[in-house]
Write an enzyme that holds these catalytic residues in place. Structure first.
Site, PDB file in Angstrom:
ATOM      1  N   HIS A  34      21.712   9.508   8.915  1.00  0.00           N
ATOM      2  CA  HIS A  34      21.202  10.722   9.561  1.00  0.00           C
ATOM      3  C   HIS A  34      19.872  10.424  10.279  1.00  0.00           C
ATOM      4  O   HIS A  34      19.636  10.894  11.386  1.00  0.00           O
ATOM      5  CB  HIS A  34      20.966  11.821   8.521  1.00  0.00           C
ATOM      6  CG  HIS A  34      22.200  12.262   7.782  1.00  0.00           C
ATOM      7  ND1 HIS A  34      22.372  12.031   6.430  1.00  0.00           N
ATOM      8  CD2 HIS A  34      23.317  12.914   8.192  1.00  0.00           C
ATOM      9  CE1 HIS A  34      23.537  12.539   6.047  1.00  0.00           C
ATOM     10  NE2 HIS A  34      24.134  13.075   7.089  1.00  0.00           N
TER      11      HIS A  34
ATOM     12  N   MET B  53      25.284  18.017   7.066  1.00  0.00           N
ATOM     13  CA  MET B  53      25.532  18.803   5.854  1.00  0.00           C
ATOM     14  C   MET B  53      24.475  18.482   4.794  1.00  0.00           C
ATOM     15  O   MET B  53      24.676  18.742   3.602  1.00  0.00           O
ATOM     16  CB  MET B  53      26.944  18.534   5.318  1.00  0.00           C
ATOM     17  CG  MET B  53      28.023  18.942   6.330  1.00  0.00           C
ATOM     18  SD  MET B  53      29.624  19.280   5.591  1.00  0.00           S
ATOM     19  CE  MET B  53      30.006  17.702   4.862  1.00  0.00           C
TER      20      MET B  53
HETATM   21  P1  AMP Z   1      27.393  14.751   7.444  1.00  0.00           P
HETATM   22  O1  AMP Z   1      26.089  15.221   6.896  1.00  0.00           O
HETATM   23  O2  AMP Z   1      28.124  13.788   6.566  1.00  0.00           O
HETATM   24  O3  AMP Z   1      28.261  15.870   7.974  1.00  0.00           O
HETATM   25  O4  AMP Z   1      27.025  13.897   8.714  1.00  0.00           O
HETATM   26  C1  AMP Z   1      26.185  14.398   9.724  1.00  0.00           C
HETATM   27  C2  AMP Z   1      26.211  13.444  10.883  1.00  0.00           C
HETATM   28  O5  AMP Z   1      25.762  12.153  10.437  1.00  0.00           O
HETATM   29  C3  AMP Z   1      27.625  13.242  11.446  1.00  0.00           C
HETATM   30  O6  AMP Z   1      27.537  13.196  12.871  1.00  0.00           O
HETATM   31  C4  AMP Z   1      28.026  11.915  10.870  1.00  0.00           C
HETATM   32  O7  AMP Z   1      28.958  11.224  11.667  1.00  0.00           O
HETATM   33  C5  AMP Z   1      26.699  11.184  10.821  1.00  0.00           C
HETATM   34  N1  AMP Z   1      26.723  10.078   9.847  1.00  0.00           N
HETATM   35  C6  AMP Z   1      27.194  10.111   8.588  1.00  0.00           C
HETATM   36  N2  AMP Z   1      27.099   8.887   8.014  1.00  0.00           N
HETATM   37  C7  AMP Z   1      26.561   8.068   8.960  1.00  0.00           C
HETATM   38  C8  AMP Z   1      26.221   6.671   8.992  1.00  0.00           C
HETATM   39  N3  AMP Z   1      26.417   5.874   7.935  1.00  0.00           N
HETATM   40  N4  AMP Z   1      25.690   6.180  10.127  1.00  0.00           N
HETATM   41  C9  AMP Z   1      25.475   6.972  11.207  1.00  0.00           C
HETATM   42  N5  AMP Z   1      25.776   8.285  11.247  1.00  0.00           N
HETATM   43  C10 AMP Z   1      26.309   8.826  10.135  1.00  0.00           C
END
Ligand code: AMP
Length: 271
Positions: A30, A23
């Protein structure tokens, strides 16, 4: 809309394409997923889409951080081949009818506090798979229930995509990286450390009841933290594990700190 952001192929084999759905508001978590994707495939696509379907009516959709230019720089620096950043109008027909249901797994734990959230996640993930057609898709263990329902969708709907889970990236003091951390005031940030501290306390115990008790004690000692849940669950189903459980389990927590809702989890091996 597809935006090229550098095109140096990754070290992964063949002509495979790996997708990292996000997102935006990209951070080191990420980046770690992008690097994993590059190990698995010759080309990496990153999607950036703040999916309205996965936000409840009282949630932070409108104030969710949007940092598109900085995100493009991150993608370029990480050797991403394609950035897919559709608008909501590109993604959803105004009279859209059909979506994916996460079933019973979508109604427990995170689903109990965010009704419809996991259905919204699965619907957008399936659409992204259809639009981008990746061979591999990489998701973070940080959103453990999301990863579990995505694996379930791939199995139940025979989707031709390999799912890879990446470990949670943390700040040196234990706070799991999250795009929402930027909402935290300095005091909130200190309070927020109770989540990872609770998980560490739980991880130091052996039996399910002790694990839950030790983690809960840390959370209850933090009066400015509003706990949504602390659960010890089966990693595949997100059903609570019983006292005799042996094998892997996920200790997961969700809590509100000020106006920010945070989640975190750790995988334990119970013997
Ligand atoms: P988001 O942008 O929050 O929807 O996250 C995108 C992807 O990044 C999702 O697969 C999340 O699980 C992953 N993600 C978010 N925070 C972390 C983190 N601290 N470590 C590893 N992956 C993450």
């Amino acid at each position: 809309m597809g935006i090229g952001a550098g095109a140096s192929p990754g070290s992964g084999g063949g002509s495979a394409l790996a997708l990292v759905p996000t997102m935006g508001a990209l951070h080191e978590g990420h980046r770690s997923l992008i690097r994993l994707a590059r190990e698995r495939a010759a080309h990496v696509a990153v999607s950036i889409f703040v999916n309205p379907l996965q936000f409840g009516p009282t949630e932070d959709f409108s104030r969710y951080p949007r940092t598109f230019d900085a995100d493009l720089e991150v993608c370029e620096a990480e050797g991403v081949s394609v950035v897919f950043a559709p608008s909501a109008e590109d993604m959803y027909l105004p009279d859209r009818q059909v979506g994916v249901s996460a079933g019973g797994m979508g109604a427990v734990v995170e689903g109990e506090f965010r009704p419809g959230h996991l259905d919204g996640v699965l619907t957008v993930v399936l659409k992204l798979f259809n639009l981008v057609q990746p061979d591999v898709a990489v998701f973070g263990q940080k959103d453990a229930q999301q990863l579990a329902v995505i694996r379930r969708m791939v199995a139940d709907l025979n989707l031709p995509v390999s799912i890879v889970g990446g470990p949670t990236v943390r700040e040196p003091d234990g706070l799991a990286l999250s795009s929402r951390n930027r909402y935290l005031s300095p005091d909130d940030r200190v309070t927020a450390l109770a989540l990872s501290r609770a998980l560490t306390a739980g991880a130091g115990r052996r039996a399910p009841a002790e694990i839950r008790r030790a983690a809960l004690a840390v959370l209850e000692a933090e009066p400015s933290l509003a706990l949504d849940y602390l659960v010890l669950v089966d990693p595949a189903t997100f059903a609570e594990v019983g006292d005799g459980h042996a094998g892997e389990a996920i200790l997961a927590v969700a809590a509100r700190v000020g106006s920010t809702r945070l989640i975190d989890n750790v995988t334990l091996d119970i013997r």
